[in-house]
Design a protein around this motif. Structure first.
Motif, mmCIF file in Angstrom:
data_model
loop_
_atom_site.group_PDB
_atom_site.id
_atom_site.type_symbol
_atom_site.label_atom_id
_atom_site.label_comp_id
_atom_site.label_asym_id
_atom_site.label_seq_id
_atom_site.Cartn_x
_atom_site.Cartn_y
_atom_site.Cartn_z
ATOM 1 N N SER A 104 38.430 43.707 38.197
ATOM 2 C CA SER A 104 37.696 43.123 38.391
ATOM 3 C C SER A 104 35.835 43.324 38.197
ATOM 4 N N GLN A 136 39.071 33.185 47.636
ATOM 5 C CA GLN A 136 38.725 34.247 47.697
ATOM 6 C C GLN A 136 37.748 34.473 48.940
ATOM 7 N N LYS A 140 39.970 35.291 38.950
ATOM 8 C CA LYS A 140 38.850 35.657 39.734
ATOM 9 C C LYS A 140 37.628 34.984 38.867
ATOM 10 N N ASP A 199 33.677 34.806 38.096
ATOM 11 C CA ASP A 199 32.799 35.422 38.747
ATOM 12 C C ASP A 199 30.903 34.438 38.678
ATOM 13 N N ASN A 250 41.057 37.236 45.299
ATOM 14 C CA ASN A 250 40.802 36.728 44.026
ATOM 15 C C ASN A 250 41.550 34.840 44.570
#
Lengths: 221, 221
Positions: free
Chosen positions: A149, B45, B64, B66, B97
């Motif tokens: 990540s 998440q 994932k 951001d 995630n």
DNA sequence: AAAATTCTGTTGTATTTACAACGAAAGCAG
DNA sequence: CTGCTTTCGTTGTAAATACAACAGAATTTT
């Protein structure tokens, strides 16, 4: 073999097992010792692995050569560390990497089948062993995901911020120290050291954080 | 639920367990079924996970996103594959995630506590189950390490070459097809799609490889 | 079959990074 | 203390990347 008992006691694999019990288990697990000269290959890409290994002495590099012959070092193994645990799985295919001794090294081999097959009465710590491996792999799994990540961030700045803010969370404080020097941090995040140093300075100038050596403090904006 | 028995028999989780035994275990494990539309989130998440999941139908991405919307695909789940197994370890915290259905999907849920607590006589295959989970985590570990080895390359070109080089090794051929479209490959390698397309064209012009859609061929130099 | 959507390669530009080189600071050894 | 080595921040330049925008191809939907 006996001389490695103290080392083994401190490894994740034998965590919670006494030295005496370790010694009796070594036989049960058909432990073998092999030595490698500096530069010698312990394993080559394409080989089948049927053992779990612990490095007792020296240093190993897990590295990879691509289709066109470019070399890349993936990991450095130090004494007490386990490796090959991901290849315990039956039919897990062949090794994708090379393992090379970069110093004169001593490696302990444990027969995978003997680890997996619980020998009832003989080894009361066998289930503990399996549990240890299970937890180790599970932990490693999560830290790998975390590392990914950070690395998946596009810029050096974002990589730094995501890593540092995670560390702050982990320490439950905006002040904390990291276990890396600059070069190691750069390697961990897969960025150029000088560019990273540069970015750190910029972040400090912008008032987002502060640092002295390995001590970091994140600032509110 | 019954209709998935044949599928489950072929999964890693129930490997080595007969169909009839699986059916009786489903009750013991408190198995549940849930369906997801294309694009729907199965998990987000930060959620706590107390189940082990198997995808029965469809396709999932573990990914994932951001703050700025950059997407990174950590893994693609296909029918029969298990996920969430790394959270079996006690105190493993919340999910890091998102899990998204990229096709209409059906997911089977198994109660983690019922998996961990071996119910002695009732389920003779319980230890087999735990062993199977162990193997799966081990496998995932391996693929995470592989992914990191691609991402740790500094340039888009090197990321592509290391990934494609590994795929060639894995297929035992310099011709192979990859399971990603361009955007997915870019997300997987954490690079910009257009820059990657650009680099692919450059590599083709230099004669290092050839491709048509998802079919790649590596060339000797 | 037509329309709409997604996918892909390409280009140009602004931004970011890698790399090499250097000196200062810190740490270590004799 | 002195010399040696490692670490760290800084700079300038060359190279690579991100980003936006677009058009043709391929695919899906209507």
């Amino acid at each position: 073999m006996k001389k490695y008992a103290a080392l083994l006691k401190r490894t994740k694999l034998f965590s919670g097992v006494g030295e005496n019990d370790i010694l009796s288990m070594l036989h049960c697990l058909n432990a073998q010792v092999r030595e490698y000269n500096k530069g010698e290959y312990a394993f080559r890409q394409g080989e089948y692995i049927r053992s779990l290994m612990i490095l007792a002495v020296g240093r190993l590099h897990i590295q990879k050569e691509d289709y066109w012959g470019n070399l890349n070092i993936l990991n450095e193994i130090r004494p007490g560390e386990m490796f090959g645990e991901a290849y315990i799985v039956p039919n897990s295919g062949t090794l994708m990497n090379d393992v090379v001794a970069i110093e004169e090294s001593v490696v302990l081999f444990f027969d995978i089948d003997r680890i997996l097959t619980v020998c009832s009465s003989a080894c009361p710590f066998h289930t503990q062993l399996i549990k240890n491996i299970f937890y180790t792999i599970s932990d490693k799994n999560k830290s790998l995901v975390q590392k990914i990540s950070y690395m998946s961030q596009r810029s050096t700045r974002e990589k730094l911020l995501s890593y540092l803010s995670d560390e702050a969370k982990r320490h439950n404080s905006n002040s904390f120290s990291i276990p890396f020097n600059r070069q190691q941090l750069a390697d961990f995040l897969s960025v150029d050291r000088s560019a990273m140093s540069n970015e750190l300075s910029r972040l400090r100038n912008e008032g987002m954080l502060d640092f002295h050596k390995n001590e970091f403090t994140l600032r509110e904006l």
